[in-house]
Motif scaffolding. Structure first.
Motif, PDB file in Angstrom:
ATOM      1  N   VAL A  48       0.794  -1.235   0.000  1.00  0.00           N
ATOM      2  CA  VAL A  48       0.000   0.000   0.000  1.00  0.00           C
ATOM      3  C   VAL A  48       0.827   1.286   0.000  1.00  0.00           C
ATOM      4  O   VAL A  48       0.302   2.345  -0.355  1.00  0.00           O
ATOM      5  CB  VAL A  48      -0.985   0.036   1.197  1.00  0.00           C
ATOM      6  N   VAL A  49       2.097   1.236   0.396  1.00  0.00           N
ATOM      7  CA  VAL A  49       2.919   2.448   0.386  1.00  0.00           C
ATOM      8  C   VAL A  49       3.561   2.576  -0.996  1.00  0.00           C
ATOM      9  O   VAL A  49       4.401   1.757  -1.371  1.00  0.00           O
ATOM     10  CB  VAL A  49       4.007   2.399   1.474  1.00  0.00           C
ATOM     11  N   PRO A  50       3.173   3.587  -1.782  1.00  0.00           N
ATOM     12  CA  PRO A  50       3.610   3.663  -3.183  1.00  0.00           C
ATOM     13  C   PRO A  50       5.126   3.627  -3.374  1.00  0.00           C
ATOM     14  O   PRO A  50       5.618   3.000  -4.317  1.00  0.00           O
ATOM     15  CB  PRO A  50       3.032   5.004  -3.652  1.00  0.00           C
ATOM     16  N   GLY A  51       5.877   4.299  -2.510  1.00  0.00           N
ATOM     17  CA  GLY A  51       7.316   4.385  -2.711  1.00  0.00           C
ATOM     18  C   GLY A  51       8.115   3.245  -2.120  1.00  0.00           C
ATOM     19  O   GLY A  51       9.346   3.228  -2.211  1.00  0.00           O
ATOM     20  N   ALA A  52       7.462   2.272  -1.497  1.00  0.00           N
ATOM     21  CA  ALA A  52       8.166   1.202  -0.788  1.00  0.00           C
ATOM     22  C   ALA A  52       8.732   0.157  -1.737  1.00  0.00           C
ATOM     23  O   ALA A  52       7.997  -0.498  -2.462  1.00  0.00           O
ATOM     24  CB  ALA A  52       7.224   0.542   0.215  1.00  0.00           C
ATOM     25  N   ASP A  53      10.044   0.016  -1.745  1.00  0.00           N
ATOM     26  CA  ASP A  53      10.683  -1.075  -2.465  1.00  0.00           C
ATOM     27  C   ASP A  53      11.051  -2.214  -1.526  1.00  0.00           C
ATOM     28  O   ASP A  53      10.992  -3.388  -1.897  1.00  0.00           O
ATOM     29  CB  ASP A  53      11.954  -0.574  -3.164  1.00  0.00           C
ATOM     30  N   LEU A  54      11.448  -1.858  -0.302  1.00  0.00           N
ATOM     31  CA  LEU A  54      11.823  -2.839   0.714  1.00  0.00           C
ATOM     32  C   LEU A  54      11.176  -2.418   2.030  1.00  0.00           C
ATOM     33  O   LEU A  54      11.106  -1.221   2.330  1.00  0.00           O
ATOM     34  CB  LEU A  54      13.342  -2.896   0.918  1.00  0.00           C
TER      35      LEU A  54
END
Length: 219
Positions: free
Chosen positions: A20-26
């Protein structure tokens, strides 16, 4: 994964944050135990590696978020050029990670906190205000769910920290609602007003919110 265990709760939290967090890669969770900080759940082994660098040097966003008062929110948009966290910034950049956001679990309690929810992005400025808001919400949920799970073996946690987390979250929501209604501003703008007041007065955000709620007729 069994959602009634501590690890089960944390795996669900990191998976949700990644989704759900758009910028989350890790995504990872730092947890404090009697033996120190460790990472019991992550979406990628690289997240654990980044966390462990911070544990080893005793510096970095996820370590800082477990110590800070107020929201316990730590953010850096360009780790390669930042000197805020000593050796961690360049080390993270070398591993291809350039932005980080960490929010302490039980974000309105007294430190040290029981852990932190950590969001990493491979992009410079890869995490924005929306990401921060969503991470705060997820951290609040993780705190409550984790407390409920751990309460089976810790009556002190159930009796003190859980009540404090729930009460603080509720009063901040009430204060935001008052500001939104009286000043005609958005939820984000209302939160910014509370956060700015908290920082300026050097008072916990929950205390600022409580004061506003107590004096709502004067706003």
């Amino acid at each position: 994964m069994d959602a009634t265990t501590v690890r089960g709760v944390l795996v669900r939290v990191v998976d949700a944050a990644k989704a759900v967090v758009p910028g989350a890669d890790l995504v990872s969770v730092t947890l404090r135990t009697a033996s120190g900080l460790h990472t019991p759940a992550e979406t990628d082994p690289l997240a654990t590696r980044l966390d462990e660098i911070q544990y080893r040097i005793d510096d970095g966003p996820c370590v800082d978020a477990t110590r800070k008062a107020g929201l316990g929110l730590t953010f850096c948009s360009d780790l390669a050029s930042s000197t805020r966290f000593g050796a961690f910034g360049p080390a993270a950049a070398e591993l291809g990670v350039h932005s980080v956001l960490a929010v302490g679990l039980f974000p309105d309690g007294d430190g040290p906190r029981m852990g932190a929810l950590n969001i990493y992005s491979r992009q410079v400025a890869g995490l924005d205000e929306l990401d921060r808001d969503l991470t705060l919400v997820l951290a609040a949920h993780a705190s409550t769910a984790l407390a409920a799970t751990m309460a089976a073996t810790s009556s002190e946690l159930e009796g003190a920290q859980l009540r404090q987390a729930l009460q603080s979250r509720d009063v901040i929501g009430q204060a935001k609602g008052i500001l939104m209604e009286r000043r005609g501003i958005s939820a984000d703008e209302a939160f910014d007003v509370l956060r700015t007041a908290s920082q300026s007065l050097n008072v916990k955000l929950a205390q600022v919110a409580q004061t506003l709620v107590d004096h709502r007729a004067e706003v």
